[in-house]
Design a protein around this motif. Structure first.
Motif, PDB file in Angstrom:
ATOM      1  N   ASP A  19       0.807  -1.226   0.000  1.00 54.09           N
ATOM      2  CA  ASP A  19       0.000   0.000   0.000  1.00 54.09           C
ATOM      3  C   ASP A  19       0.838   1.273   0.000  1.00 54.09           C
ATOM      4  OD1 ASP A  19      -2.355  -1.394  -0.069  1.00 54.09           O
ATOM      5  OD2 ASP A  19      -2.678  -1.343   2.105  1.00 54.09           O
ATOM      6  N   LEU A  20       2.164   1.129  -0.013  1.00 53.90           N
ATOM      7  CA  LEU A  20       3.013   2.329  -0.060  1.00 53.90           C
ATOM      8  C   LEU A  20       2.769   3.078  -1.368  1.00 53.90           C
ATOM      9  CD1 LEU A  20       6.364   0.974   1.426  1.00 53.90           C
ATOM     10  CD2 LEU A  20       4.701   2.477   2.542  1.00 53.90           C
ATOM     11  N   PRO A  21       3.002   4.388  -1.373  1.00 51.40           N
ATOM     12  CA  PRO A  21       2.635   5.184  -2.557  1.00 51.40           C
ATOM     13  C   PRO A  21       3.502   4.889  -3.778  1.00 51.40           C
ATOM     14  CG  PRO A  21       3.873   6.513  -0.992  1.00 51.40           C
ATOM     15  CD  PRO A  21       3.571   5.218  -0.295  1.00 51.40           C
ATOM     16  N   VAL A  22       2.973   5.243  -4.927  1.00 52.01           N
ATOM     17  CA  VAL A  22       3.702   5.165  -6.186  1.00 52.01           C
ATOM     18  C   VAL A  22       4.845   6.178  -6.159  1.00 52.01           C
ATOM     19  CG1 VAL A  22       3.531   5.676  -8.661  1.00 52.01           C
ATOM     20  CG2 VAL A  22       1.743   4.327  -7.522  1.00 52.01           C
ATOM     21  N   ILE A  23       6.026   5.752  -6.611  1.00 46.47           N
ATOM     22  CA  ILE A  23       7.163   6.668  -6.716  1.00 46.47           C
ATOM     23  C   ILE A  23       7.841   6.442  -8.067  1.00 46.47           C
ATOM     24  CG2 ILE A  23       7.569   6.727  -4.223  1.00 46.47           C
ATOM     25  CD1 ILE A  23       9.991   4.863  -4.723  1.00 46.47           C
ATOM     26  N   LYS A  24       8.656   7.396  -8.474  1.00 46.67           N
ATOM     27  CA  LYS A  24       9.446   7.228  -9.683  1.00 46.67           C
ATOM     28  C   LYS A  24      10.804   6.630  -9.322  1.00 46.67           C
ATOM     29  CE  LYS A  24       7.622  10.817 -12.760  1.00 46.67           C
ATOM     30  NZ  LYS A  24       7.984  12.007 -13.575  1.00 46.67           N
ATOM     31  N   PHE A  25      11.275   5.704 -10.162  1.00 45.34           N
ATOM     32  CA  PHE A  25      12.594   5.120  -9.939  1.00 45.34           C
ATOM     33  C   PHE A  25      13.157   4.613 -11.259  1.00 45.34           C
ATOM     34  CE2 PHE A  25       9.358   1.904  -9.175  1.00 45.34           C
ATOM     35  CZ  PHE A  25       9.764   0.857  -9.986  1.00 45.34           C
ATOM     36  N   ARG A  26      14.474   4.538 -11.335  1.00 45.67           N
ATOM     37  CA  ARG A  26      15.150   3.993 -12.508  1.00 45.67           C
ATOM     38  C   ARG A  26      15.305   2.481 -12.345  1.00 45.67           C
ATOM     39  NH1 ARG A  26      18.141   8.759 -11.335  1.00 45.67           N
ATOM     40  NH2 ARG A  26      17.901  10.341 -12.979  1.00 45.67           N
ATOM     41  N   TYR A  27      15.300   1.781 -13.458  1.00 44.61           N
ATOM     42  CA  TYR A  27      15.480   0.331 -13.385  1.00 44.61           C
ATOM     43  C   TYR A  27      16.345  -0.144 -14.552  1.00 44.61           C
ATOM     44  CZ  TYR A  27      11.931  -0.022 -17.060  1.00 44.61           C
ATOM     45  OH  TYR A  27      11.234   0.104 -18.240  1.00 44.61           O
ATOM     46  N   ALA A  28      16.931  -1.325 -14.367  1.00 44.51           N
ATOM     47  CA  ALA A  28      17.766  -1.945 -15.398  1.00 44.51           C
ATOM     48  C   ALA A  28      17.930  -3.412 -15.024  1.00 44.51           C
ATOM     49  CB  ALA A  28      19.116  -1.238 -15.497  1.00 44.51           C
ATOM     50  N   MET A  29      18.754  -4.118 -15.762  1.00 46.04           N
ATOM     51  CA  MET A  29      19.063  -5.494 -15.391  1.00 46.04           C
ATOM     52  C   MET A  29      19.803  -5.496 -14.057  1.00 46.04           C
ATOM     53  SD  MET A  29      18.560  -8.546 -16.580  1.00 46.04           S
ATOM     54  CE  MET A  29      18.185  -8.134 -18.281  1.00 46.04           C
ATOM     55  N   ALA A  30      19.468  -6.475 -13.208  1.00 41.73           N
ATOM     56  CA  ALA A  30      20.099  -6.571 -11.884  1.00 41.73           C
ATOM     57  C   ALA A  30      20.433  -8.026 -11.583  1.00 41.73           C
ATOM     58  CB  ALA A  30      19.169  -6.013 -10.806  1.00 41.73           C
ATOM     59  N   HIS A  31      21.380  -8.227 -10.704  1.00 44.69           N
ATOM     60  CA  HIS A  31      21.746  -9.572 -10.273  1.00 44.69           C
ATOM     61  C   HIS A  31      20.608 -10.206  -9.487  1.00 44.69           C
ATOM     62  CE1 HIS A  31      23.699 -12.694  -7.808  1.00 44.69           C
ATOM     63  NE2 HIS A  31      24.614 -12.766  -8.770  1.00 44.69           N
ATOM     64  N   ASN A  32      19.996  -9.429  -8.586  1.00 44.04           N
ATOM     65  CA  ASN A  32      18.804  -9.805  -7.808  1.00 44.04           C
ATOM     66  C   ASN A  32      19.044 -10.833  -6.713  1.00 44.04           C
ATOM     67  OD1 ASN A  32      16.843  -8.058  -8.789  1.00 44.04           O
ATOM     68  ND2 ASN A  32      16.407  -9.344 -10.566  1.00 44.04           N
ATOM     69  N   ASP A  33      20.295 -11.213  -6.474  1.00 43.08           N
ATOM     70  CA  ASP A  33      20.597 -12.032  -5.297  1.00 43.08           C
ATOM     71  C   ASP A  33      22.011 -11.704  -4.838  1.00 43.08           C
ATOM     72  OD1 ASP A  33      20.214 -13.862  -3.254  1.00 43.08           O
ATOM     73  OD2 ASP A  33      20.861 -15.574  -4.460  1.00 43.08           O
TER      74      ASP A  33
END
Length: 501
Positions: A326-340
């Motif tokens: 339920d936290l608000p919508v925010i703007k953020f950058r994204y790209a490929m990530a290792h994720n672990d």
């Protein structure tokens, strides 16, 4: 052994046009009337079974384990029955076993399949008793079919999935002793996904000297299991160990400025397509308890119990997940990530960071990798314990400390080595944020995720590690509540501004 044959299991011989087609493709066609032997499997590319109402489950499964393409050949009206039979074989179903109504199409399907390593019957495997299943042994015999012997050493204490392997080669021009390999086993689905991640995401974006290099000819998929083989990173130590002894800064710079640069820079090269405006939690959904396996949810529940009893937490993990969503919508950058990204998934040689384990690679916010490493380095550190560790953790994981780069810490302070590493991590993370709430939300999610794991520490450290997981949950909760209040304050300011206007 070269795979240059197709096994034909049927009451009638193959039709002449099929024989001609195989001859044109330089493929031998071998007719059988029984379950093929392992030796026959080893030299074959595929298995064609004429449907006679019998599913031949064992033969089809064995064919997939050996790396063959198995095909049921049937008349068109029988396709639904054959499909039902395949679905009952196992969970993999039609992804691994095929149906054709024309024998020529069956030959073409098999001949188009990329050749995989063939089984070697007399490979000597020292340490093979540590393997999880008979299929793992078969996969290893396929991966090292050009070897006379193989010695396995678990990379982690008690590991049945990752090994260092020492091979003796047969007929090698350079000599029989190869440099060490790494060998990683897993479910077929997980290994297939990780292989695709290696091929599609690392080759052109992660420097060759900062990742393991796969030996694609040795990687193999079976029916339920798969194996990845590549060059072992020798004379290296974990990033966790390097940070704990206070030498982590060069390795962290190498990790983010070089190893991960090819991925992370994509968010800045295409600003329109690489900026999202959604709930950050949705983009990091795998951090939420509803996505965990039951074992992890049970572990989390036990840590939550301690957190609620001794550490000031009040919410169940279901309630905490709802608040995060339920936290608000925010703007953020994204790209490929290792994720672990954690202290054991980064190896260090000299001052170079080497990424390993690409099983979870995929698109994610730029804050995902720094926040995962941030939390894991603190939870797994051996440089500070007890009340000193707890005080350090509480000072690091609150809204204020996550909203700006921490001040330098005096070298004599307990936990100074970890604090120094986190100062650099947060410089990296905060430089890429658009909204000041991004990194606190990402860290709250990583704290929750890390709280769900059971610790495999030695007995003398187990109570300490378990309390750390419980505190991680308590800090995830308090941080989430603080973010909620900050977001509410923003909303009130925005409302007042509109009313004034």
């Amino acid at each position: 052994m070269e795979r240059d044959a197709i096994l034909w299991w049927g009451k009638s011989p193959p039709p002449p046009e099929v024989t001609t087609l195989c001859r044109a493709r330089d493929i031998a066609l071998i007719q059988i009337d029984r379950h093929p032997s392992d030796t026959e499997f080893a030299g074959a590319k595929g298995l064609i079974v004429e449907w006679d109402g019998q599913p031949q489950n064992d033969a089809m499964i064995a064919a997939v384990k050996h790396g063959l393409t198995p095909v049921f050949l049937c008349d068109f009206p029988d396709v639904p029955k054959v499909g039902d039979a395949i679905d009952r074989i196992a969970q993999n179903g039609k992804h691994l076993i095929f149906i054709e109504t024309a024998s020529e199409n069956a030959i073409r399907r098999i001949s188009r399949t990329a050749e995989t390593p063939a089984w070697k019957p007399n490979l000597s495997i020292i340490g093979g008793e540590k393997l999880r299943s008979a299929e793992d042994t078969l996969l290893l015999s396929r991966a090292f079919s050009d070897c006379s012997s193989l010695t396995l050493v678990p990379v982690l204490q008690g590991s049945t999935s990752v090994f260092q392997a020492y091979a003796r080669l047969i007929n090698s021009r350079a000599g029989p002793v190869a440099l060490p390999f790494f060998v990683k086993f897993g479910s077929r689905e997980a290994i297939d996904r990780e292989l695709r991640n290696y091929m599609e995401c690392t080759t052109l974006h992660v420097p060759f000297n900062q990742r393991p290099n796969l030996d694609a000819s040795r990687c193999a998929l079976g029916f339920a299991r798969g194996v990845i083989v590549g060059n072992f990173v020798e004379r290296s130590e974990s990033l966790q160990a390097v940070v704990d002894r206070g030498a982590g800064l060069p390795a962290l710079q190498s990790l983010f400025d070089v190893a991960l640069k090819g991925w992370r820079q994509q968010a800045h090269l295409d600003r329109v397509n690489k900026v999202a405006a959604v709930t950050l939690t949705e983009r990091m959904r795998l951090c939420l308890p509803s996505t965990y396996k039951q074992k992890r949810r049970d572990t989390l529940a036990s840590h939550v119990g301690v957190a609620r009893q001794d550490l000031g937490a009040t919410l169940s993990y279901e309630d905490l997940e709802k608040r995060l969503l339920d936290l608000p919508v925010i703007k953020f950058r994204y790209a490929m990530a290792h994720n672990d990204l954690h202290g054991e998934n980064v190896r260090v040689t000299g001052q170079d960071a080497i990424l390993i384990d690409f099983a979870s690679t995929g698109d994610a916010p730029l804050s995902a990798d720094p926040s995962a490493l941030d939390v894991s380095l603190v939870l797994a550190t051996d440089s500070v314990y007890g009340e000193a560790w707890e005080g350090l953790a509480r000072s690091l994981y609150n809204l204020e400390s996550l909203s700006h780069v921490p001040l330098p810490v005096s070298p004599e302070t307990k936990g100074a080595r970890i604090a120094q590493a986190l100062r650099f991590l947060r410089q990296v993370a905060l430089a890429d944020t658009i909204d000041p709430l991004e990194y606190p939300i990402a860290v709250a999610l990583q704290l929750l995720r890390k709280a769900s794991y059971a610790d495999k520490s030695e007995i003398r450290l187990l109570a300490e590690r378990q309390r750390r997981r419980a505190l991680a949950y308590a800090m995830a909760e308090s941080l989430t509540l603080a973010i909620e209040n900050e977001a509410l304050g923003r909303s009130e300011i925005s409302k007042n501004s509109l009313q004034t206007a």
